[in-house]
Motif scaffolding. Structure first.
Motif, PDB file in Angstrom:
ATOM      1  N   LEU A 610      27.419  57.086  37.361  1.00  0.00           N
ATOM      2  CA  LEU A 610      27.087  58.078  36.340  1.00  0.00           C
ATOM      3  C   LEU A 610      26.824  57.441  34.979  1.00  0.00           C
ATOM      4  CD1 LEU A 610      29.840  60.701  37.260  1.00  0.00           C
ATOM      5  CD2 LEU A 610      27.470  60.636  38.043  1.00  0.00           C
ATOM      6  N   GLU A 611      26.968  56.107  34.869  1.00  0.00           N
ATOM      7  CA  GLU A 611      26.793  55.426  33.593  1.00  0.00           C
ATOM      8  C   GLU A 611      25.315  55.367  33.226  1.00  0.00           C
ATOM      9  OE1 GLU A 611      26.998  54.288  30.252  1.00  0.00           O
ATOM     10  OE2 GLU A 611      29.032  54.207  31.127  1.00  0.00           O
ATOM     11  N   THR A 612      24.980  55.884  32.047  1.00  0.00           N
ATOM     12  CA  THR A 612      23.583  55.977  31.623  1.00  0.00           C
ATOM     13  C   THR A 612      23.148  54.827  30.730  1.00  0.00           C
ATOM     14  OG1 THR A 612      24.274  57.381  29.767  1.00  0.00           O
ATOM     15  CG2 THR A 612      23.569  58.487  31.802  1.00  0.00           C
ATOM     16  N   ASN A 613      24.094  54.071  30.187  1.00  0.00           N
ATOM     17  CA  ASN A 613      23.732  52.908  29.383  1.00  0.00           C
ATOM     18  C   ASN A 613      23.642  51.712  30.316  1.00  0.00           C
ATOM     19  OD1 ASN A 613      24.475  50.356  27.796  1.00  0.00           O
ATOM     20  ND2 ASN A 613      24.085  51.809  26.146  1.00  0.00           N
ATOM     21  N   VAL A 614      22.436  51.204  30.501  1.00  0.00           N
ATOM     22  CA  VAL A 614      22.247  50.183  31.529  1.00  0.00           C
ATOM     23  C   VAL A 614      22.938  48.875  31.169  1.00  0.00           C
ATOM     24  CG1 VAL A 614      20.062  49.243  30.672  1.00  0.00           C
ATOM     25  CG2 VAL A 614      20.526  49.254  33.129  1.00  0.00           C
ATOM     26  N   GLY A 615      23.157  48.627  29.876  1.00  0.00           N
ATOM     27  CA  GLY A 615      23.912  47.449  29.487  1.00  0.00           C
ATOM     28  C   GLY A 615      25.362  47.543  29.920  1.00  0.00           C
ATOM     29  N   LEU A 616      25.993  48.708  29.675  1.00  0.00           N
ATOM     30  CA  LEU A 616      27.356  48.928  30.152  1.00  0.00           C
ATOM     31  C   LEU A 616      27.404  48.881  31.666  1.00  0.00           C
ATOM     32  CD1 LEU A 616      28.749  51.821  27.905  1.00  0.00           C
ATOM     33  CD2 LEU A 616      29.237  49.382  27.772  1.00  0.00           C
ATOM     34  N   LEU A 617      26.404  49.477  32.293  1.00  0.00           N
ATOM     35  CA  LEU A 617      26.372  49.486  33.754  1.00  0.00           C
ATOM     36  C   LEU A 617      26.366  48.062  34.306  1.00  0.00           C
ATOM     37  CD1 LEU A 617      26.087  50.872  36.498  1.00  0.00           C
ATOM     38  CD2 LEU A 617      23.607  50.951  36.100  1.00  0.00           C
ATOM     39  N   GLY A 618      25.562  47.201  33.726  1.00  0.00           N
ATOM     40  CA  GLY A 618      25.507  45.826  34.203  1.00  0.00           C
ATOM     41  C   GLY A 618      26.845  45.132  34.112  1.00  0.00           C
ATOM     42  N   SER A 619      27.575  45.363  33.024  1.00  0.00           N
ATOM     43  CA  SER A 619      28.902  44.762  32.880  1.00  0.00           C
ATOM     44  C   SER A 619      29.869  45.285  33.926  1.00  0.00           C
ATOM     45  CB  SER A 619      29.453  45.038  31.475  1.00  0.00           C
ATOM     46  OG  SER A 619      28.674  44.402  30.489  1.00  0.00           O
ATOM     47  N   VAL A 620      29.857  46.598  34.154  1.00  0.00           N
ATOM     48  CA  VAL A 620      30.777  47.186  35.126  1.00  0.00           C
ATOM     49  C   VAL A 620      30.468  46.674  36.525  1.00  0.00           C
ATOM     50  CG1 VAL A 620      31.598  49.340  36.162  1.00  0.00           C
ATOM     51  CG2 VAL A 620      31.140  49.230  33.704  1.00  0.00           C
ATOM     52  N   LEU A 621      29.208  46.582  36.882  1.00  0.00           N
ATOM     53  CA  LEU A 621      28.838  46.084  38.203  1.00  0.00           C
ATOM     54  C   LEU A 621      29.319  44.645  38.392  1.00  0.00           C
ATOM     55  CD1 LEU A 621      25.200  47.509  38.515  1.00  0.00           C
ATOM     56  CD2 LEU A 621      27.298  48.420  39.531  1.00  0.00           C
ATOM     57  N   ALA A 622      29.121  43.819  37.378  1.00  0.00           N
ATOM     58  CA  ALA A 622      29.567  42.433  37.482  1.00  0.00           C
ATOM     59  C   ALA A 622      31.088  42.345  37.554  1.00  0.00           C
ATOM     60  CB  ALA A 622      29.044  41.630  36.280  1.00  0.00           C
ATOM     61  N   ASN A 623      31.775  43.146  36.743  1.00  0.00           N
ATOM     62  CA  ASN A 623      33.238  43.098  36.736  1.00  0.00           C
ATOM     63  C   ASN A 623      33.826  43.594  38.048  1.00  0.00           C
ATOM     64  OD1 ASN A 623      33.200  42.105  34.137  1.00  0.00           O
ATOM     65  ND2 ASN A 623      33.614  44.068  33.171  1.00  0.00           N
ATOM     66  N   ALA A 624      33.247  44.632  38.612  1.00  0.00           N
ATOM     67  CA  ALA A 624      33.755  45.145  39.884  1.00  0.00           C
ATOM     68  C   ALA A 624      33.627  44.094  40.978  1.00  0.00           C
ATOM     69  CB  ALA A 624      33.016  46.423  40.260  1.00  0.00           C
ATOM     70  N   ALA A 625      32.464  43.452  41.052  1.00  0.00           N
ATOM     71  CA  ALA A 625      32.269  42.414  42.065  1.00  0.00           C
ATOM     72  C   ALA A 625      33.248  41.266  41.843  1.00  0.00           C
ATOM     73  CB  ALA A 625      30.828  41.911  42.013  1.00  0.00           C
ATOM     74  N   PHE A 626      33.475  40.904  40.596  1.00  0.00           N
ATOM     75  CA  PHE A 626      34.403  39.814  40.287  1.00  0.00           C
ATOM     76  C   PHE A 626      35.827  40.199  40.679  1.00  0.00           C
ATOM     77  CE2 PHE A 626      37.112  37.131  37.702  1.00  0.00           C
ATOM     78  CZ  PHE A 626      36.452  35.909  37.684  1.00  0.00           C
ATOM     79  N   ALA A 627      36.212  41.431  40.366  1.00  0.00           N
ATOM     80  CA  ALA A 627      37.566  41.880  40.692  1.00  0.00           C
ATOM     81  C   ALA A 627      37.827  41.807  42.192  1.00  0.00           C
ATOM     82  CB  ALA A 627      37.776  43.302  40.185  1.00  0.00           C
ATOM     83  N   ILE A 628      36.849  42.180  42.989  1.00  0.00           N
ATOM     84  CA  ILE A 628      37.020  42.146  44.437  1.00  0.00           C
ATOM     85  C   ILE A 628      37.280  40.726  44.923  1.00  0.00           C
ATOM     86  CG2 ILE A 628      35.824  42.486  46.634  1.00  0.00           C
ATOM     87  CD1 ILE A 628      34.380  44.870  45.263  1.00  0.00           C
ATOM     88  N   GLU A 629      36.536  39.780  44.426  1.00  0.00           N
ATOM     89  CA  GLU A 629      36.651  38.407  44.914  1.00  0.00           C
ATOM     90  C   GLU A 629      37.824  37.652  44.303  1.00  0.00           C
ATOM     91  OE1 GLU A 629      34.809  37.463  47.474  1.00  0.00           O
ATOM     92  OE2 GLU A 629      34.058  39.516  47.341  1.00  0.00           O
ATOM     93  N   HIS A 630      38.320  38.083  43.140  1.00  0.00           N
ATOM     94  CA  HIS A 630      39.340  37.297  42.447  1.00  0.00           C
ATOM     95  C   HIS A 630      40.685  38.000  42.313  1.00  0.00           C
ATOM     96  CE1 HIS A 630      36.749  33.958  40.945  1.00  0.00           C
ATOM     97  NE2 HIS A 630      35.808  34.845  41.168  1.00  0.00           N
ATOM     98  N   TYR A 631      40.691  39.307  42.127  1.00  0.00           N
ATOM     99  CA  TYR A 631      41.935  39.996  41.774  1.00  0.00           C
ATOM    100  C   TYR A 631      42.500  40.892  42.872  1.00  0.00           C
ATOM    101  CZ  TYR A 631      40.540  38.529  37.068  1.00  0.00           C
ATOM    102  OH  TYR A 631      40.164  37.787  35.978  1.00  0.00           O
ATOM    103  N   VAL A 632      41.702  41.245  43.842  1.00  0.00           N
ATOM    104  CA  VAL A 632      42.188  42.088  44.932  1.00  0.00           C
ATOM    105  C   VAL A 632      43.047  41.241  45.871  1.00  0.00           C
ATOM    106  CG1 VAL A 632      41.436  43.321  47.016  1.00  0.00           C
ATOM    107  CG2 VAL A 632      40.333  43.780  44.816  1.00  0.00           C
ATOM    108  N   ALA A 633      44.129  41.825  46.339  1.00  0.00           N
ATOM    109  CA  ALA A 633      44.986  41.120  47.295  1.00  0.00           C
ATOM    110  C   ALA A 633      44.190  40.750  48.537  1.00  0.00           C
ATOM    111  CB  ALA A 633      46.169  42.005  47.673  1.00  0.00           C
ATOM    112  N   ASP A 634      44.540  39.612  49.120  1.00  0.00           N
ATOM    113  CA  ASP A 634      43.759  39.080  50.233  1.00  0.00           C
ATOM    114  C   ASP A 634      43.606  40.067  51.378  1.00  0.00           C
ATOM    115  OD1 ASP A 634      43.581  36.769  48.769  1.00  0.00           O
ATOM    116  OD2 ASP A 634      45.132  35.696  49.878  1.00  0.00           O
TER     117      ASP A 634
END
Length: 860
Positions: A610-634
């Motif tokens: 639902l994010e309409t600011n594409v700059g914010l969207l890009g950050s959230v997409l990158a952070n979500a992918a990073f969180a999965i690979e680095h911060y989520v329990a194995d």
């Protein structure tokens, strides 16, 4: 080859050199005529330096040069013995006034350092450009490689006829000639004969105004050029926009020129100092290590800013911000230059702040501060929490340390702190101080105090106390809201151990629901916070947002009620800057282990679509992918990967056709599909044309490569399919993407070959090295690459000793093992206390990132 000791200049020795010598003029003659010949690995370079010497400080010095050889050294008309160790030319017998001529051979680079040479696979044409910061002009010309020895540089360049040949100043003459057969030696430092007929040109440029060596520049090759101009108050500045000929069809020069003209108007008015460098060429160059470089009159940019396919508004905003960042340097950095790299912030922090300010106020990209709050400051927050963090005004003892300080502290934290400084002294006082600073120090070198003097005079504020609190300390404050049993609320400030609370000027705002269920401001207070607890006289609301407007530099926490509100209604927050601060708060809490990664990912899956600011969207997409690979329990990672891929895939089809949001989700899908193959068949069908393609989605070359690499990384595409894709896109970008796709295949022999190539193949360009490393790590296949962990620690020290710092840095960072234990890296640090400080810093930082990963996973 130079020794590390002689190449790594120290602050103390360069300070002594500039105290003993006064450089006046430099004439540099370069012979680039054989550049199109792949067998010609070197070029002729002759430098004449005119300088005065204080003989009471000694009659000897050294000149910096890193190249193949020195052919002759002539001092005051007399040939003297060549004393050269690969980095320094020792010169004795100085007079009070000296003319020193050094004839040498430089080496063409493939690492983006010095004189970089690139051959376009599309048409076979050769392109050259220079990149020097902080200390690589010595790879092209003999010089005094330090920012406080400025000179008027005159360049003469011999090059193939028909090429664009550019430098900081305009050319004053150009002559053509044709050489054929065994023509003997060229005029500068050339020992091999020219064996074929060749039309050549000799271009001489006007002398520059006083410049440091690292911001001189040469660009040469058959570049495509678009001309324009900017006029204001009787001053006309010629503008040029250039790129490789094979990219010309993709060059949106009109937008680049428009932003350039807007920026020149903005900065001329803001600084009340006319643009001093005569012309303004901007060249987009291949295989570039940086986003851009502020060479006065000849700014160079990465070709990634020439969008050869679909692009988002955020990409255009990012390019505009970079254009204006570099333009700010024409004053902050070029007109007035820091004396040594301790004060790198005097140019980079100001340029980062000014670039965002000008983008927001002078161009159509009025939301530039949203991107700054969410993306640039995230870089600063990350860097500032490392054990190697440093003050904005840093202690830079040598060039290796300087190279590593082009970081989130110097750029983004410095810019964020300047935004706070403007709030502290007032905008009018800030700009008047800058104007006085330029007038007082034009074409000179400065330190921190030179600027503070001006700001104190114009503002009447205690700027030195402010500097001690902000510029000379480390760490990031965390601001939170506490409520006691009686409902009284305070803003708390926590800081790193050993640090004192900082003064903050910020707004705290209450957001409540309107009748239409939108979250809008209902009340706001401005606070001056200087202690660990400050009373907050603001009524509780569904959302209370600290640092509304993003005036200060601090991590902010959401109180429990606010967190509950954004978990259910983040899309109802209509102000994009406020949403950016919320997204930043959520991400910082996740990185700190305060907000469980799974909870963050639930918010991302709910509200990123639902994010309409594409700059914010890009950050959230990158952070979500990073969180999965680095911060989520194995044990949760596989499920989180699948949920994220499904959201990405489905949102591509649900997004507005042809929108930037759709393109951002398509790219996120490709990234997610490299670690989960649930949609491999769908992606393969999309690529071969047999499957469904989302309406409006431009399946251009770059996106095709991303999707194909997802298939190769998961074992669903072959080398033959990658080869076929290269036939479709046999361009520079295509060749690099092909390297990555091949290295990403989940096969033991492929991973081994990529590993060996990264460490040992010195023919790899900077871009191809990155592609090899990225391919090696693609797919998150620790089961295939963990066996190389021990070898990594065996190799890094030798790599640091034998490779350039740029290449060595990529190896050390890119191949650091993401293991489940800190023991190997701790053992290396214990056993290598005598390693170069810059290498130890990089390893220490990577250890801290890994420690955070492991720590955050444990609290999930």
């Amino acid at each position: 080859m130079s020794s590390n000791a002689s190449a790594n200049l120290s602050r103390s020795e360069t300070t002594a050199r500039s105290a003993a010598l006064t450089l006046r003029r430099a004439h540099v003659e370069l012979d680039l005529r054989r550049a199109p010949d792949a067998a010609a690995t070197t070029f002729g370079t002759t430098t004449t330096l005119e300088f005065d010497a204080d003989l009471e400080r000694g009659g000897a010095t050294w000149v910096d040069f890193i190249g193949e050889s020195i052919e002759s050294v002539t001092l005051n008309g007399v040939d003297v013995p060549v004393q050269y160790d690969g980095a320094r030319i020792q010169v004795a017998g100085l007079a009070a006034s000296n003319s020193l001529t050094i004839v040498a051979r430089g080496v063409y680079s493939r690492s983006g350092e010095g004189m970089h040479r690139f051959v376009d696979p599309v048409d076979g044409e050769t392109y050259l450009y220079t990149q020097y910061e902080p200390a690589d002009s010595r790879r092209v010309m003999a010089c005094f490689e330090q920012p406080d020895m400025k000179a008027r540089f005159t360049f003469t360049v011999h090059a193939p006829a028909g090429w664009q040949v550019l430098s900081n100043q305009s050319s004053v003459s150009s002559t053509s000639s044709t050489e054929s057969g065994e023509s003997g030696h060229a005029t500068v430092g050339t020992t091999e004969p020219r064996t074929a007929s060749a039309a050549t040109q000799t271009v001489e440029f006007a002398p520059t105004l006083p410049l440091s060596s690292y911001i001189t520049a040469i660009v040469a090759g058959p570049y495509h050029r678009v001309d324009a101009e900017w006029t204001r108050g009787g001053q006309t500045i010629p503008l040029g926009v250039l790129c490789r000929a094979s990219l010309a069809e993709h060059l949106d020069a009109d937008e680049i020129i428009e932003v350039t003209q807007q920026g020149l108007g903005f900065f001329t008015d803001a600084f009340d100092y006319a643009y001093p460098w005569g012309k303004y060429d901007q060249v987009f160059v291949p295989e570039y290590n940086l986003g851009a470089m502020e060479n006065p009159g000849l700014v160079t940019f990465t070709e990634k800013y020439v969008f050869r396919g679909a692009s988002t508004e955020a990409q255009h905003e990012g390019r505009a911000s970079t254009i204006l960042h570099e333009m700010a340097h024409m004053w902050f950095g070029d007109l007035v230059t820091m004396r040594w790299w301790d004060d790198l912030w005097l140019k980079e922090s100001f340029a980062d702040y000014m670039g965002s300010l000008a983008t927001a106020e002078a161009t159509r990209f009025s939301d530039a501060w949203v991107t700054f709050a969410n993306r640039r400051k995230a870089w600063a927050y990350t860097q500032d929490q490392l054990p190697t963090t440093h003050p904005i005004v840093a202690d830079i003892v040598d060039l290796e340390a300087a190279k590593l300080n082009f970081d989130g502290i110097t750029y983004a934290k410095g810019a964020a702190v300047l935004k706070q400084l403007v709030a502290f002294v007032g905008r009018d006082a800030f700009f008047e101080g800058a104007r006085r600073y330029f007038r007082a120090h034009a074409f000179g070198n400065t330190t921190l105090d030179d600027l503070l003097v001006q700001l104190e005079e114009t503002s009447g504020r205690d700027v030195r106390a402010w500097s001690r609190a902000w510029l000379e300390t480390t760490g990031v404050s965390t601001l939170d809201i506490e409520t006691d049993a009686d409902g009284r609320r305070v803003v708390t400030q926590s800081v790193a151990p050993g640090e004192q609370p900082r003064p903050h000027r910020l707004a705290v705002t209450a957001y409540d629901f309107t009748d239409s269920m939108q979250l809008e401001r209902t009340d706001s207070v401005e606070l001056d916070i200087s202690s660990d607890r400050t009373a907050l006289s603001l009524a509780a609301a569904p959302l209370t947002l600290l640092n509304d407007g993003d005036l200060t530099y601090a991590k902010v926490r959401l109180d429990d009620r606010s967190l509950t509100t954004v978990e259910g209604f983040l899309d109802r927050l209509t102000d994009p800057l406020a949403r950016g601060i919320v997204w930043s708060a959520l991400w910082n809490a996740t990185r700190d282990g305060v907000l469980p990664a799974a909870r963050y990912l639930t918010i991302a899956r709910s509200f990123a679509p639902l994010e309409t600011n594409v700059g914010l969207l890009g950050s959230v997409l990158a952070n979500a992918a990073f969180a999965i690979e680095h911060y989520v329990a194995d044990d949760e990672r596989t499920a989180q990967r699948r949920m994220w891929l499904d959201i990405c895939w489905n949102t591509v089809f649900m997004s507005r056709p042809g929108s930037g949001e759709q393109l951002a989700w398509a790219r996120a899908t490709a990234s997610a599909a490299t670690v989960d193959d649930a949609h491999a068949a769908d992606i393969a069908a999309m690529l071969d044309g047999s499957g469904r393609i989302p309406d409006g989605l431009a399946l251009d070359a770059d996106l095709r490569w991303m999707l194909l690499t997802a298939l190769t990384a998961t074992g669903h595409a072959t080398a033959a399919e990658a080869d076929a894709e290269l036939q479709r896109d046999n361009t520079a970008s295509g060749v690099t993407a092909h390297v990555k796709a091949l290295a990403s295949r989940p096969e033991a022999e492929v991973k081994d070959a990529a590993w060996r190539s990264a460490w040992t193949d010195t023919r790899l360009t900077n871009d191809h090295l990155d592609a090899t490393i990225d391919g090696f790590r693609a797919g998150g296949r620790r089961d295939m690459i963990a066996e190389y962990d021990a070898e990594y620690f065996d190799r890094i020290r030798l790599a640091w000793q034998t490779r350039s710092i740029e290449i060595a840095r990529r190896l050390v960072l890119g191949l650091f093992p993401a293991s489940e234990s800190l023991e190997p890296v701790d053992a290396w640090l214990t056993d290598n206390v005598d390693a170069p400080a810059a290498l130890v810093r990089l390893v220490t930082e990577q250890r801290d990132h890994l420690a955070r990963d492991l720590r955050v996973r444990e609290v999930q």
